[in-house]
Design a protein around this motif. Structure first.
Motif, mmCIF file in Angstrom:
data_model
loop_
_atom_site.group_PDB
_atom_site.id
_atom_site.type_symbol
_atom_site.label_atom_id
_atom_site.label_comp_id
_atom_site.label_asym_id
_atom_site.label_seq_id
_atom_site.Cartn_x
_atom_site.Cartn_y
_atom_site.Cartn_z
ATOM 1 N N SER A 27 0.822 -1.201 0.000
ATOM 2 C CA SER A 27 0.000 0.000 0.000
ATOM 3 C C SER A 27 0.863 1.262 0.000
ATOM 4 C CB SER A 27 -0.911 0.005 1.234
ATOM 5 O OG SER A 27 -1.578 1.239 1.343
ATOM 6 N N GLU A 28 0.367 2.309 -0.679
ATOM 7 C CA GLU A 28 1.056 3.592 -0.671
ATOM 8 C C GLU A 28 0.721 4.399 0.579
ATOM 9 O OE1 GLU A 28 0.148 5.584 -4.288
ATOM 10 O OE2 GLU A 28 1.170 4.127 -5.567
ATOM 11 N N SER A 29 -0.188 3.899 1.392
ATOM 12 C CA SER A 29 -0.559 4.577 2.625
ATOM 13 C C SER A 29 0.532 4.411 3.668
ATOM 14 C CB SER A 29 -1.865 3.998 3.176
ATOM 15 O OG SER A 29 -2.875 3.988 2.200
ATOM 16 N N GLN A 30 0.545 5.327 4.630
ATOM 17 C CA GLN A 30 1.400 5.151 5.802
ATOM 18 C C GLN A 30 0.510 4.589 6.903
ATOM 19 O OE1 GLN A 30 3.508 8.620 7.161
ATOM 20 N NE2 GLN A 30 4.835 7.414 8.477
ATOM 21 N N VAL A 31 0.915 3.466 7.456
ATOM 22 C CA VAL A 31 0.093 2.783 8.446
ATOM 23 C C VAL A 31 0.851 2.720 9.763
ATOM 24 C CG1 VAL A 31 -1.118 0.663 9.048
ATOM 25 C CG2 VAL A 31 -1.040 1.420 6.660
ATOM 26 N N ILE A 32 0.245 3.274 10.818
ATOM 27 C CA ILE A 32 0.854 3.324 12.140
ATOM 28 C C ILE A 32 0.033 2.445 13.083
ATOM 29 C CG2 ILE A 32 1.538 4.841 14.038
ATOM 30 C CD1 ILE A 32 1.601 7.130 11.974
ATOM 31 N N LEU A 33 0.686 1.490 13.710
ATOM 32 C CA LEU A 33 0.004 0.513 14.543
ATOM 33 C C LEU A 33 0.197 0.806 16.030
ATOM 34 C CD1 LEU A 33 1.044 -2.711 12.595
ATOM 35 C CD2 LEU A 33 -1.074 -1.417 12.360
ATOM 36 N N PHE A 34 -0.911 0.824 16.749
ATOM 37 C CA PHE A 34 -0.913 0.956 18.208
ATOM 38 C C PHE A 34 -1.391 -0.375 18.793
ATOM 39 C CE2 PHE A 34 -1.597 5.057 16.254
ATOM 40 C CZ PHE A 34 -0.715 5.887 16.926
ATOM 41 N N SER A 35 -1.513 -0.447 20.084
ATOM 42 C CA SER A 35 -1.893 -1.716 20.706
ATOM 43 C C SER A 35 -3.276 -2.184 20.268
ATOM 44 C CB SER A 35 -1.840 -1.594 22.234
ATOM 45 O OG SER A 35 -2.750 -0.593 22.676
ATOM 46 N N ASP A 36 -4.222 -1.256 20.159
ATOM 47 C CA ASP A 36 -5.587 -1.635 19.792
ATOM 48 C C ASP A 36 -6.186 -0.739 18.710
ATOM 49 O OD1 ASP A 36 -5.828 0.671 21.260
ATOM 50 O OD2 ASP A 36 -7.396 -0.073 22.601
ATOM 51 N N LYS A 37 -5.357 0.073 18.074
ATOM 52 C CA LYS A 37 -5.827 0.988 17.039
ATOM 53 C C LYS A 37 -4.839 1.029 15.877
ATOM 54 C CE LYS A 37 -6.317 4.359 20.124
ATOM 55 N NZ LYS A 37 -6.534 3.651 21.392
ATOM 56 N N VAL A 38 -5.326 1.485 14.729
ATOM 57 C CA VAL A 38 -4.500 1.647 13.527
ATOM 58 C C VAL A 38 -4.797 3.017 12.930
ATOM 59 C CG1 VAL A 38 -3.995 0.808 11.197
ATOM 60 C CG2 VAL A 38 -4.531 -0.827 13.021
ATOM 61 N N LEU A 39 -3.734 3.746 12.606
ATOM 62 C CA LEU A 39 -3.891 5.042 11.944
ATOM 63 C C LEU A 39 -3.381 4.898 10.514
ATOM 64 C CD1 LEU A 39 -4.539 8.056 11.844
ATOM 65 C CD2 LEU A 39 -2.255 8.503 12.811
ATOM 66 N N LYS A 40 -4.253 5.142 9.578
ATOM 67 C CA LYS A 40 -3.914 5.044 8.157
ATOM 68 C C LYS A 40 -3.901 6.457 7.570
ATOM 69 C CE LYS A 40 -5.376 2.378 4.070
ATOM 70 N NZ LYS A 40 -6.412 1.402 3.602
ATOM 71 N N ILE A 41 -2.770 6.848 7.006
ATOM 72 C CA ILE A 41 -2.603 8.186 6.436
ATOM 73 C C ILE A 41 -2.351 8.028 4.946
ATOM 74 C CG2 ILE A 41 -1.302 10.342 6.527
ATOM 75 C CD1 ILE A 41 -0.400 9.539 9.359
ATOM 76 N N GLN A 42 -3.192 8.648 4.142
ATOM 77 C CA GLN A 42 -3.071 8.473 2.704
ATOM 78 C C GLN A 42 -3.600 9.697 1.963
ATOM 79 O OE1 GLN A 42 -5.776 5.249 1.426
ATOM 80 N NE2 GLN A 42 -6.931 5.623 3.293
ATOM 81 N N GLU A 43 -3.296 9.753 0.702
ATOM 82 C CA GLU A 43 -3.807 10.831 -0.134
ATOM 83 C C GLU A 43 -5.308 10.637 -0.334
ATOM 84 O OE1 GLU A 43 -3.154 12.666 -4.653
ATOM 85 O OE2 GLU A 43 -1.768 11.170 -3.839
ATOM 86 N N VAL A 44 -6.056 11.738 -0.296
ATOM 87 C CA VAL A 44 -7.496 11.655 -0.532
ATOM 88 C C VAL A 44 -7.749 11.115 -1.936
ATOM 89 C CG1 VAL A 44 -9.634 12.962 -0.753
ATOM 90 C CG2 VAL A 44 -7.987 13.559 1.034
ATOM 91 N N SER A 45 -8.640 10.129 -2.029
ATOM 92 C CA SER A 45 -8.972 9.528 -3.324
ATOM 93 C C SER A 45 -10.371 8.930 -3.223
ATOM 94 C CB SER A 45 -7.962 8.442 -3.691
ATOM 95 O OG SER A 45 -8.041 7.370 -2.761
ATOM 96 N N ASP A 46 -10.906 8.519 -4.365
ATOM 97 C CA ASP A 46 -12.193 7.823 -4.350
ATOM 98 C C ASP A 46 -12.095 6.553 -3.509
ATOM 99 O OD1 ASP A 46 -13.263 9.750 -6.003
ATOM 100 O OD2 ASP A 46 -13.027 8.587 -7.848
ATOM 101 N N GLU A 47 -10.942 5.889 -3.600
ATOM 102 C CA GLU A 47 -10.746 4.647 -2.855
ATOM 103 C C GLU A 47 -10.741 4.892 -1.354
ATOM 104 O OE1 GLU A 47 -7.260 1.264 -2.381
ATOM 105 O OE2 GLU A 47 -7.539 2.235 -4.327
ATOM 106 N N SER A 48 -10.079 5.959 -0.907
ATOM 107 C CA SER A 48 -10.013 6.229 0.532
ATOM 108 C C SER A 48 -11.386 6.594 1.077
ATOM 109 C CB SER A 48 -9.004 7.344 0.820
ATOM 110 O OG SER A 48 -9.482 8.609 0.411
#
Length: 264
Positions: A27-48
């Motif tokens: 994936s071209e997204s940046q994915v940050i993993l926490f103990s019980d959460k996930v933060l996904k950072i990506q360019e705005v798109s129809d897919e997002s």
């Protein structure tokens, strides 16, 4: 994290929790993993944007992440979700036992295909996917270096334009179901040999069931061959997947959908 501009609403929820960056998958997204959460950072798109719709619609139908915060700032989409428990299907624990892995993947596929499509709007039929593929080709979004070795070159297609023309001219009949859209091993999680959840559903929609089978098949072949990370595993044979699915492989459709995915 200090160098990232995280929206205040998300900062309040993650606080000073420890985290690590997910570097698995393509994936071209940046994915940050926490103990019980996930933060996904990506360019705005129809897919997002569609991923939010799909996750919300599926929340009482399949095990998928719960959307905690979805926020757009400028051209960046921040999506904070709950974290699916268990291990990715490409984890060593499953790769070391291919028979058990393909049976679990067959169960995951059936769960997807058994979702009642009533009230579901997003369509990812072949006509829609070819429309997206054409946009990607015409706008230079296809990375020829990030494809299967035989797709382009001396024994393959000249370029993405040639591949697109072939795909348009050779469209197969469709068996429509709810499709994950990117059913590669890192996007399926298991716990105690049972499906614990699905992630990365931005390409999900009503589509041909062979779309999912093709991506699972390609992912199995590549992961067992050590294409990702260099570690090879023994014991996998292609027929194992189709035996688990109790289906006869349609090699023409498998090839078609693997080639179609090269344009995404």
């Amino acid at each position: 994290m200090e160098n990232l501009q995280i929206p205040d609403q998300i900062k309040e929820l993650i606080g000073d929790e420890p985290y690590y960056i997910d570097d698995i998958g393509k994936s071209e997204s940046q994915v940050i993993l926490f103990s019980d959460k996930v933060l996904k950072i990506q360019e705005v798109s129809d897919e997002s944007v569609k991923e939010i719709q799909v996750l919300t619609w599926l929340e009482d139908k399949l095990s998928v992440p719960e959307v905690l915060v979805s926020q757009v700032e400028g051209s960046t989409h921040y999506l904070l979700m709950s974290k699916i428990g268990g291990n990715m299907a490409c984890d060593d624990i499953y790769m070391a036992n291919p028979e058990k892995l393909v049976k679990a993947l067959a169960t995951a596929l059936r769960q997807l295909w058994n979702v009642d499509l009533f009230s579901f709007k997003p369509m990812m039929t072949l006509a829609k996917k070819l429309e997206i593929a054409e946009y990607n080709v015409l706008n230079g979004k296809v990375d020829m270096a990030d494809t299967q070795p035989a797709t382009f070159g001396a024994n393959g297609f000249e370029d993405p334009h040639a591949l697109l023309r072939w795909l348009v001219a050779n469209q197969p009949d469709e068996e429509l179901v709810f499709s994950h859209g990117d059913m590669s091993l890192p996007n399926v999680f298991f716990k105690d040999d049972h499906v614990s959840g699905f992630i990365d559903l931005g390409l999900a929609g009503v589509s041909d069931k062979w779309q999912d089978i093709a991506i699972v098949y390609r992912s199995l072949v590549n992961n067992f061959a050590g294409v990702y990370g260099g570690k090879t595993y023994a014991g996998f044979k292609p027929e194992m997947l189709f035996e688990a699915l109790d289906m006869t492989p349609d090699w023409d459709k498998l090839r078609y959908y693997i080639l179609l995915d090269e344009l995404f």
